[in-house]
Design a protein around this motif. Structure first.
Motif, PDB file in Angstrom:
ATOM      1  N   ALA A 139      -1.901  -8.636   2.952  1.00  0.00           N
ATOM      2  CA  ALA A 139      -2.515  -8.147   1.716  1.00  0.00           C
ATOM      3  C   ALA A 139      -3.060  -9.280   0.842  1.00  0.00           C
ATOM      4  O   ALA A 139      -3.433  -9.034  -0.302  1.00  0.00           O
ATOM      5  CB  ALA A 139      -1.503  -7.335   0.925  1.00  0.00           C
ATOM      6  N   ASP A 140      -3.094 -10.495   1.354  1.00  0.00           N
ATOM      7  CA  ASP A 140      -3.579 -11.655   0.598  1.00  0.00           C
ATOM      8  C   ASP A 140      -2.803 -11.867  -0.701  1.00  0.00           C
ATOM      9  O   ASP A 140      -3.382 -12.234  -1.733  1.00  0.00           O
ATOM     10  CB  ASP A 140      -5.081 -11.534   0.305  1.00  0.00           C
ATOM     11  CG  ASP A 140      -5.921 -11.669   1.552  1.00  0.00           C
ATOM     12  OD1 ASP A 140      -5.487 -12.407   2.469  1.00  0.00           O
ATOM     13  OD2 ASP A 140      -6.993 -11.043   1.620  1.00  0.00           O
ATOM     14  N   GLY A 141      -1.511 -11.601  -0.678  1.00  0.00           N
ATOM     15  CA  GLY A 141      -0.668 -11.847  -1.839  1.00  0.00           C
ATOM     16  C   GLY A 141      -0.778 -10.798  -2.935  1.00  0.00           C
ATOM     17  O   GLY A 141      -0.249 -10.994  -4.022  1.00  0.00           O
ATOM     18  N   ASN A 142      -1.431  -9.691  -2.659  1.00  0.00           N
ATOM     19  CA  ASN A 142      -1.635  -8.647  -3.663  1.00  0.00           C
ATOM     20  C   ASN A 142      -0.567  -7.568  -3.481  1.00  0.00           C
ATOM     21  O   ASN A 142      -0.529  -6.885  -2.447  1.00  0.00           O
ATOM     22  CB  ASN A 142      -3.041  -8.059  -3.519  1.00  0.00           C
ATOM     23  CG  ASN A 142      -3.389  -7.135  -4.664  1.00  0.00           C
ATOM     24  OD1 ASN A 142      -2.600  -6.939  -5.575  1.00  0.00           O
ATOM     25  ND2 ASN A 142      -4.586  -6.595  -4.604  1.00  0.00           N
ATOM     26  N   LEU A 143       0.288  -7.370  -4.499  1.00  0.00           N
ATOM     27  CA  LEU A 143       1.333  -6.342  -4.409  1.00  0.00           C
ATOM     28  C   LEU A 143       0.775  -4.927  -4.381  1.00  0.00           C
ATOM     29  O   LEU A 143       1.458  -4.010  -3.934  1.00  0.00           O
ATOM     30  CB  LEU A 143       2.309  -6.497  -5.579  1.00  0.00           C
ATOM     31  CG  LEU A 143       3.271  -7.679  -5.500  1.00  0.00           C
ATOM     32  CD1 LEU A 143       4.073  -7.788  -6.784  1.00  0.00           C
ATOM     33  CD2 LEU A 143       4.202  -7.540  -4.318  1.00  0.00           C
ATOM     34  N   VAL A 144      -0.433  -4.746  -4.861  1.00  0.00           N
ATOM     35  CA  VAL A 144      -1.038  -3.413  -4.860  1.00  0.00           C
ATOM     36  C   VAL A 144      -1.277  -2.941  -3.427  1.00  0.00           C
ATOM     37  O   VAL A 144      -1.381  -1.745  -3.163  1.00  0.00           O
ATOM     38  CB  VAL A 144      -2.363  -3.426  -5.674  1.00  0.00           C
ATOM     39  CG1 VAL A 144      -3.031  -2.074  -5.681  1.00  0.00           C
ATOM     40  CG2 VAL A 144      -2.068  -3.863  -7.100  1.00  0.00           C
ATOM     41  N   GLY A 145      -1.302  -3.864  -2.473  1.00  0.00           N
ATOM     42  CA  GLY A 145      -1.471  -3.506  -1.071  1.00  0.00           C
ATOM     43  C   GLY A 145      -0.391  -2.559  -0.567  1.00  0.00           C
ATOM     44  O   GLY A 145      -0.613  -1.797   0.369  1.00  0.00           O
ATOM     45  N   PHE A 146       0.779  -2.603  -1.189  1.00  0.00           N
ATOM     46  CA  PHE A 146       1.846  -1.681  -0.796  1.00  0.00           C
ATOM     47  C   PHE A 146       1.534  -0.244  -1.179  1.00  0.00           C
ATOM     48  O   PHE A 146       2.115   0.689  -0.635  1.00  0.00           O
ATOM     49  CB  PHE A 146       3.172  -2.091  -1.445  1.00  0.00           C
ATOM     50  CG  PHE A 146       3.791  -3.311  -0.843  1.00  0.00           C
ATOM     51  CD1 PHE A 146       4.268  -3.298   0.454  1.00  0.00           C
ATOM     52  CD2 PHE A 146       3.884  -4.478  -1.567  1.00  0.00           C
ATOM     53  CE1 PHE A 146       4.840  -4.417   1.013  1.00  0.00           C
ATOM     54  CE2 PHE A 146       4.453  -5.602  -1.022  1.00  0.00           C
ATOM     55  CZ  PHE A 146       4.932  -5.579   0.272  1.00  0.00           C
ATOM     56  N   PHE A 147       0.628  -0.051  -2.127  1.00  0.00           N
ATOM     57  CA  PHE A 147       0.303   1.291  -2.605  1.00  0.00           C
ATOM     58  C   PHE A 147      -1.116   1.707  -2.220  1.00  0.00           C
ATOM     59  O   PHE A 147      -1.666   2.619  -2.797  1.00  0.00           O
ATOM     60  CB  PHE A 147       0.451   1.340  -4.133  1.00  0.00           C
ATOM     61  CG  PHE A 147       1.822   0.968  -4.611  1.00  0.00           C
ATOM     62  CD1 PHE A 147       2.849   1.897  -4.618  1.00  0.00           C
ATOM     63  CD2 PHE A 147       2.097  -0.315  -5.060  1.00  0.00           C
ATOM     64  CE1 PHE A 147       4.116   1.555  -5.052  1.00  0.00           C
ATOM     65  CE2 PHE A 147       3.361  -0.673  -5.493  1.00  0.00           C
ATOM     66  CZ  PHE A 147       4.376   0.272  -5.487  1.00  0.00           C
ATOM     67  N   SER A 148      -1.712   1.050  -1.239  1.00  0.00           N
ATOM     68  CA  SER A 148      -3.124   1.290  -0.909  1.00  0.00           C
ATOM     69  C   SER A 148      -3.354   2.572  -0.124  1.00  0.00           C
ATOM     70  O   SER A 148      -4.446   3.133  -0.185  1.00  0.00           O
ATOM     71  CB  SER A 148      -3.696   0.098  -0.139  1.00  0.00           C
ATOM     72  OG  SER A 148      -3.004  -0.060   1.085  1.00  0.00           O
ATOM     73  N   ARG A 149      -2.379   3.058   0.586  1.00  0.00           N
ATOM     74  CA  ARG A 149      -2.536   4.288   1.364  1.00  0.00           C
ATOM     75  C   ARG A 149      -1.762   5.408   0.674  1.00  0.00           C
ATOM     76  O   ARG A 149      -0.759   5.157   0.002  1.00  0.00           O
ATOM     77  CB  ARG A 149      -2.020   4.081   2.777  1.00  0.00           C
ATOM     78  CG  ARG A 149      -2.876   3.078   3.526  1.00  0.00           C
ATOM     79  CD  ARG A 149      -2.539   3.085   4.986  1.00  0.00           C
ATOM     80  NE  ARG A 149      -3.471   2.225   5.685  1.00  0.00           N
ATOM     81  CZ  ARG A 149      -3.118   1.389   6.631  1.00  0.00           C
ATOM     82  NH1 ARG A 149      -1.866   1.300   6.996  1.00  0.00           N
ATOM     83  NH2 ARG A 149      -4.028   0.657   7.232  1.00  0.00           N
TER      84      ARG A 149
END
Length: 186
Positions: A139-149
């Protein structure tokens, strides 16, 4: 075993043993080493069948243990723990670590805090850290990646809500106890 997430302390110990033996509990266990998975399941089934007669005999023959004074039984258990922790690496560091963990467990038990989550944290800590690092790289260090789906977002929001409600209830319980017993505030 399939998810690699133990549900209780006993399963956490089983997962820890699998990790120490070089197996990776989780989805890859079924694809890379299905024979090990089935071997463990067969051994569990055999152990449950054998537990009925052997457990009955052991319970009848071990009745004398309950007649041993508690102080002697505790001393014997402590002796075996010390010998076992020393024999792992033949150093006193293992004994010191075991005694420190025993003191921490005693304090937690005396404060009515469950020890099973601590064991789960010790077993799952390295696994969670590895997977978190991998996820952050993806996720390139982005915590929002955990909530992307959508499913991940839903599970993440539910998890955060459960944590929030638990923390709020704990704080409210503490404040109620402080109001009832002013000596707790100190």
């Amino acid at each position: 075993m399939v998810f690699g997430i133990p549900g209780d302390a006993v399963t956490a110990i089983a997962v820890g043993v699998l990790v120490m033996k070089g197996l990776d509990p989780g989805p890859t266990l079924m694809t890379l080493h299905p024979e090990n998975f089935y071997a463990v399941m067969i051994v569990f089934a055999i152990a449950n069948v054998l537990m009925l007669p052997l457990g009955w005999v052991a319970a009848k023959s071990a009745r004398w243990i309950f007649e041993v004074p508690r102080a002697l039984l505790n001393a014997a258990v402590l002796l075996f723990c010390i010998v076992g922790s020393y024999s792992i690496n033949n150093t006193m560091f293992g004994v010191t670590l075991m005694l420190a963990a025993g003191v921490v467990a005693f304090v937690l038990e005396s404060r009515m805090i469950a020890i099973a989550p601590v064991i789960l944290g010790i077993v799952l800590g390295p696994l969670v850290e590895t997977n978190f690092t991998t996820s952050m790289i993806i996720a390139d260090g982005n915590l929002v990646g955990f909530f992307s789906r959508p499913v991940a977002a839903g599970l993440g929001i539910v998890t955060l809500l459960i944590w929030g409600v638990t923390i709020v209830h704990a704080i409210q319980g503490f404040l109620v106890k402080c109001r009832q017993d002013p000596g707790l505030e100190e």
